[in-house]
Design an enzyme around this catalytic site. Sequence first.
Site, PDB file in Angstrom:
ATOM      1  CE  LYS A  96      31.777 -73.424  14.942  1.00 47.17           C
ATOM      2  NZ  LYS A  96      31.367 -73.739  13.556  1.00 47.17           N
ATOM      3  CB  SER A 148      35.510 -71.239  16.042  1.00 49.96           C
ATOM      4  OG  SER A 148      35.737 -70.050  16.789  1.00 49.96           O
ATOM      5  CE1 TYR A 195      30.185 -70.801  17.057  1.00 51.10           C
ATOM      6  CE2 TYR A 195      32.342 -70.396  18.023  1.00 51.10           C
ATOM      7  CZ  TYR A 195      31.496 -70.394  16.931  1.00 51.10           C
ATOM      8  OH  TYR A 195      31.977 -70.001  15.701  1.00 51.10           O
TER       9      TYR A 195
END
Length: 241
Positions: A150, A133, A146
């Site tokens: 990633k 991402s 998150y």
Amino acid sequence: MPFTGKTVIITGAGKGIGRACAQLMAGRGAQVVALSRTQADLDSLHDETGARGIAVDLTDAGAARAAMAQAGPADFLINSAGINVLESVLDMTETGYEAVLGINLRAALICCQEFARARVAAGGGGAIVNITSIAGHRGFQDHLCYAASKAGLEGATRVLAKELGPHGIRVNAIAPTITLTELAAEAWSDAAKSQPMMVRHPLNRFAEAEEVARAIALLLSDDSRMVSGAVLPVDGGFLAV
């Protein structure tokens, strides 16, 4: 039909980018083995594409390994399974951390490991694409775990490429921007929220799931046979400016 006679395992294939990958790869001749938590999603995907479904909770490491063994030998792996728990730095919980890192990073690495072991035993070759991402490159509010997951997966992708390259296994990652899956489209439907983010994209729009799937297919194809260890932004130019 560039993937005729090939088999691809896709995690998180029930929804979103994973489902778009299953549809695209099946449409280009591949046999799809779809891993998802939700049986209903697997059933509808089978009706739509003929994909063989395996219901699995990838937060369970043992279940993830068993599902990869059940999937059987394959030519390609797409790690699309991913979740997010929105928590700020000050509000981060152990539960949120374990959930996000467990799916986005640990499960992806387990699937890569099991895929690679099977490919090496079969004589090598094949390709992996990990979905990361832009959040691994820029700091977004409430995306602490998150972003860590990633960015970690991108670092792991480079190690995988180095260690598996001698076996003829290519490993790459793609870093999409906001992608308009059904869930994301609802989340970003408010112009007051979406417009400030959208204007940071030179193409002035977010990505469609099929566009991300097409980039993944490119990295799996022979057109990218000299590409390994790369992270390809699929972001409309977001990271370039």
